[in-house]
Design a protein around this motif. Structure first.
Motif, PDB file in Angstrom:
ATOM      1  N   HIS A 110     -44.461  87.982 -58.552  1.00  0.00           N
ATOM      2  CA  HIS A 110     -45.253  87.526 -59.781  1.00  0.00           C
ATOM      3  C   HIS A 110     -44.641  86.924 -60.676  1.00  0.00           C
ATOM      4  O   HIS A 110     -43.344  87.046 -60.807  1.00  0.00           O
ATOM      5  N   HIS A 112     -44.392  88.264 -64.315  1.00  0.00           N
ATOM      6  CA  HIS A 112     -44.103  88.909 -65.240  1.00  0.00           C
ATOM      7  C   HIS A 112     -42.715  88.635 -65.784  1.00  0.00           C
ATOM      8  O   HIS A 112     -41.667  88.210 -65.014  1.00  0.00           O
ATOM      9  N   ASP A 114     -39.856  90.459 -66.226  1.00  0.00           N
ATOM     10  CA  ASP A 114     -38.833  91.047 -65.883  1.00  0.00           C
ATOM     11  C   ASP A 114     -38.729  90.541 -64.082  1.00  0.00           C
ATOM     12  O   ASP A 114     -37.757  91.189 -63.519  1.00  0.00           O
ATOM     13  N   HIS A 115     -39.395  89.506 -63.895  1.00  0.00           N
ATOM     14  CA  HIS A 115     -39.239  88.725 -62.408  1.00  0.00           C
ATOM     15  C   HIS A 115     -38.879  87.440 -62.631  1.00  0.00           C
ATOM     16  O   HIS A 115     -38.370  86.922 -61.687  1.00  0.00           O
ATOM     17  N   HIS A 191     -51.022  95.046 -58.694  1.00  0.00           N
ATOM     18  CA  HIS A 191     -50.151  95.044 -60.062  1.00  0.00           C
ATOM     19  C   HIS A 191     -50.658  93.727 -60.827  1.00  0.00           C
ATOM     20  O   HIS A 191     -50.776  94.088 -62.079  1.00  0.00           O
ATOM     21  N   ASP A 212     -43.603  94.767 -58.013  1.00  0.00           N
ATOM     22  CA  ASP A 212     -44.126  95.901 -58.628  1.00  0.00           C
ATOM     23  C   ASP A 212     -45.374  96.641 -58.005  1.00  0.00           C
ATOM     24  O   ASP A 212     -46.139  96.829 -58.577  1.00  0.00           O
TER      25      ASP A 212
END
Ligand SMILES: [Zn+2]
Length: 252
Positions: A110, A112, A114-115, A191, A212
């Motif tokens: 995904h 986000h 932190d990815h 998520h 996540d």
């Protein structure tokens, strides 16, 4: 196949994000309103040494995440990053002997922050992501859902993942990442609405890189949904799918 778990710094989030409390909008507001921080948690990127070339799953955090938009309630009140430049995914892969040109494909579970934080380290790679996930990142609505597309490298132009009606364990759709179909994306919505995971067939076991989909084994086994999933019922179904996969085949 060798799989490296590369820790790209640490993140601190609220307990009410790791395990959602209450229902509906209140569940989604508690990670912002709650004063209870969880312990620091590692942020991982994964590198699969495959005969076709290295496949990276998620790019982890990056130093730019130590400064987040001031107007944004979640980014200001609900998340902290701790990462130094040498902890980003690029330098760590180089330490393992994997250069940027060795990485054939990057798969994003995904988008986000932190990815996709370490995307800048992969200018030579094919990058794949779900097309609806990419579309969801735009504008204020995207920012409110935890996306910061303005921080993507200028050249970032991901290839939409080509879902096929090919069953993979309990998952009705899948997308082979490699010609041998030993690295396969599967949909794990919850998520985020278009979150995906990556199944690696490694001998007689599977390794599931689940982004996540769940933060903890314990919450996954209990079917406990996190505090940020937009659709709790969908997240719960995905946790059940993951448990079903683990029941069908030995899975890490
Ligand atoms: Zn996420």
């Amino acid at each position: 196949m060798r799989i490296h778990a590369v820790q790209t710094g640490r993140v601190r989030i609220k307990q009410a994000q790791i395990e959602g409390r209450g229902h509906g909008l209140l569940r989604q507001l508690r990670p912002i309103l709650s004063p209870d921080w969880a312990d620091w948690t590692p942020v991982y990127a994964f590198a699969i040494e495959h005969p076709d070339g290295v496949i990276v799953v998620d790019t982890g955090a990056a130093t730019h995440l130590k400064s987040l938009p001031r107007w944004h309630p979640y980014f200001q009140l609900s998340v902290r990053f701790d990462i130094e430049p040498e902890q980003e995914v690029g330098p760590q892969l180089r330490t393992l002997g994997i250069g940027a040109r060795d990485v054939k494909t990057v798969v994003l579970t995904h988008l986000h922050i932190d990815h996709d934080g370490g995307l800048a380290h992969f200018p030579f790679s094919r990058i794949v992501a779900d097309k609806d996930e990419i579309a969801r990142t735009a504008g204020i609505a995207g920012a409110m859902q935890g996306y910061l597309p303005k921080r993507w490298p200028r050249w970032f132009d991901p290839e939409p993942i080509a879902w096929q009606p090919t069953q993979c364990g309990p998952f009705a759709r899948s997308a082979a990442i490699t010609d041998a179909a030993d690295v396969i994306a599967v949909p794990t919505p919850g998520h985020t609405a278009s979150h995906l995971s990556v199944v690696v067939r490694d001998g007689d076991r599977l390794v599931l890189l689940a982004g996540d989909a769940s933060y903890l084994e314990a919450t996954m086994l209990r079917g406990a949904v996190d505090g940020v999933s937009p659709d709790a019922a969908q997240a719960c179904r995905t946790l059940a799918d993951i448990r079903a996969l683990c029941a069908q085949q030995p899975t890490v």
